[in-house]
Design a protein around this motif. Structure first.
Motif, short mmCIF file in Angstrom:
data_model
loop_
_atom_site.label_atom_id
_atom_site.label_comp_id
_atom_site.label_asym_id
_atom_site.label_seq_id
_atom_site.Cartn_x
_atom_site.Cartn_y
_atom_site.Cartn_z
N LYS A 299 0.82 -1.21 0.00
CA LYS A 299 0.00 0.00 0.00
C LYS A 299 0.86 1.27 0.00
O LYS A 299 0.60 2.19 -0.76
CB LYS A 299 -0.93 0.01 1.22
CG LYS A 299 -1.96 -1.10 1.25
CD LYS A 299 -2.87 -0.97 2.44
CE LYS A 299 -2.13 -0.96 3.76
NZ LYS A 299 -1.30 -2.16 3.97
N SER A 300 1.86 1.30 0.89
CA SER A 300 2.68 2.51 0.99
C SER A 300 3.52 2.72 -0.26
O SER A 300 3.74 3.86 -0.69
CB SER A 300 3.58 2.44 2.23
OG SER A 300 2.79 2.43 3.40
N PHE B 207 1.14 4.11 -2.71
CA PHE B 207 0.85 5.48 -2.29
C PHE B 207 1.97 6.42 -2.76
O PHE B 207 1.72 7.50 -3.31
CB PHE B 207 0.70 5.51 -0.77
CG PHE B 207 0.38 6.86 -0.20
CD1 PHE B 207 -0.93 7.30 -0.10
CD2 PHE B 207 1.38 7.69 0.29
CE1 PHE B 207 -1.24 8.54 0.45
CE2 PHE B 207 1.10 8.93 0.83
CZ PHE B 207 -0.23 9.35 0.91
N ASP C 155 -3.40 6.61 3.01
CA ASP C 155 -2.72 5.33 3.28
C ASP C 155 -3.00 4.95 4.73
O ASP C 155 -2.81 5.76 5.64
CB ASP C 155 -1.21 5.49 3.05
CG ASP C 155 -0.47 4.17 3.19
OD1 ASP C 155 -1.11 3.11 3.08
OD2 ASP C 155 0.76 4.21 3.41
#
Length: 437
Positions: free
Chosen positions: A219-220, A223, A260
């Motif tokens: 996810k990060s 992001f 996030d």
């Protein structure tokens, strides 16, 4: 040392130790993959793994979880390898934890304790530290058993009252209870502050898109790729805990806010779900929830069920039922034939986008899909606007997408697409506007 006891069957996850032996095992959760996850959790707090294994426990023992033969065998291994910390990837009762520590003469922590250690090491913000301390104290309060002699001492009464006084264990429980109450009050203030921030964001005409997913799904990294940010992202479980928001401009020119959030995990401790509820509530405010999945992971389907279960508990059961927009990440790690098959399966599927956050492959399609999803939520208004009313026209061009405009007789006949929150804002700011149906 990391141990994963498989209770009652070959495919039962560790946290089902308290479940009846005939309870069905979740599909796709393999003991080897679960052990790898536990090793990853241990390495996340820089533990050196001297030994790791999974083994079957046919009947959970109330005193030690596993049988005496297993306890003795593992005790010899722990002594031989001079192990100082043993991670048992299961939910241990306080009595089981104490008895195993006595038998093995080593520190024993269970899955919940290990995740709390990681969260304690990773929390950066004041809110994050409050949440971790609350979860840790709630967990520790249940661990206060008479394992040490100092807990059996008693303190005398005050002044002339005398009497047996208060035992040390009662004092410890009371002190922890007082601290928990204080933390809850502080987090309530945090929750109010977050609500004020959310109220401010509602006044800003930007839709919110929240990234959710299993820990280490990328996810990060995604992001950072989309927003060109530098949020901490490593190949670690729970690399980031505190939510982060950044602006993102889509291909259509629409501005959105990308959020996030903390990653989920199977058998997420209830202490953590409760403590981090203020943070997770950011997801409830999102216009779109993007479920980021590590499609290269062997347990990807089981991880999806874990994430959807937490989201349902948070109050997003309807959204889960309708189906979330899934981002299948890490396609660069798939073998060529599997990647081609996954791309073929996603053709024409509007609820799925294949990307590699690391290389950037597929991110353009993801941004286009977000544009489409947000456009489908827009409301079409037909308005007659006086050409002299430049303020209203400027507002419509700034906040919406003008689909057509025909200027006649000092009037602009405008067809504009607005997001639902902007429709309400328009009606508040221009109550006298002439709207055509």
């Amino acid at each position: 040392m990391v141990l994963h006891p498989v209770v009652g069957g070959d495919r039962r996850p560790a946290a089902s130790a308290a479940a009846p032996p005939d309870a069905p095992a979740p599909a796709g959760r393999a003991p080897a993959a679960r052990l790898d996850e536990a090793i990853g959790l241990a390495r996340a707090i820089e533990l050196t793994i001297a030994h790791a294994e999974f083994f079957q426990v046919k009947t959970p023992r109330p005193a030690t979880l596993m049988g005496s033969g297993q306890v003795e065998r593992l005790g010899e291994l722990i002594t031989e390898k001079a192990v100082g910390v043993v991670v048992v990837d299961a939910s241990l009762s306080p009595v089981q934890q104490r008895n195993l520590e006595r038998a093995w003469k080593a520190k024993v922590i269970d899955r919940t304790g290990l995740i709390l250690e990681i969260f304690g090491a990773r929390a950066r913000t004041h809110e994050g530290r409050l949440q971790v301390e609350l979860a840790s104290l709630s967990y520790q309060r249940s661990r206060l058993v008479r394992s040490w002699t100092h807990l059996e001492r008693q303190r005398g009464g005050f002044g002339f009252l005398g009497g047996p006084g208060e035992s040390q264990i009662e004092l410890d429980r009371r002190l922890i209870g007082d601290r928990i109450a204080k933390l809850k009050r502080e987090l309530l203030d945090v929750r109010r502050t977050r609500e004020l921030h959310r109220s401010a964001r509602r006044r800003v005409p930007y839709p919110i898109v929240a990234l959710v997913g299993y820990t280490n799904a990328g996810k990060s990294t995604l992001f950072n790729r989309l927003t060109r940010s530098a949020v901490f992202a490593e190949d670690l479980l729970f690399a980031t805990l505190d939510p982060t928001m950044r602006g993102l401009k889509l291909a259509s020119g629409r501005q959105i806010i990308l959020s996030d959030t903390v990653g989920f995990i199977s058998d997420l401790p209830t202490h953590l779900v409760a403590a981090f509820r203020a943070t997770l509530e950011e997801v409830l405010e999102a216009d779109i929830v993007l479920h980021v999945r590590d499609i290269s992971h062997p347990d990807s389907d089981a991880q999806r069920e874990d994430v959807e279960g937490v989201l349902s508990d948070l109050g997003l059961a309807d959204a889960v039922e309708r189906g979330l927009l899934e981002v299948w990440n890490k396609i660069d790690l798939l073998p060529p034939d599997e990647r081609a098959a996954a791309l073929a399966r996603s053709e024409g599927n509007k609820s799925r986008v294949l990307v590699s956050a690391l290389t950037g492959a597929g991110t353009d399609q993801l941004i286009a899909r977000l544009d489409q999803a947000l456009s489908s939520q827009r409301e079409i208004l037909k308005l007659d606007v006086d050409l002299a009313d430049g303020r209203m026209l400027a507002w419509l061009y700034d906040r919406g997408e003008v689909l057509s405009r025909d200027d006649r007789d000092q009037t602009a006949h405008v067809t504009v697409a607005l997001d639902p929150p902007d429709v309400a804002r328009f009606q508040r700011q221009f109550p006298a506007a002439h709207r055509l149906h």
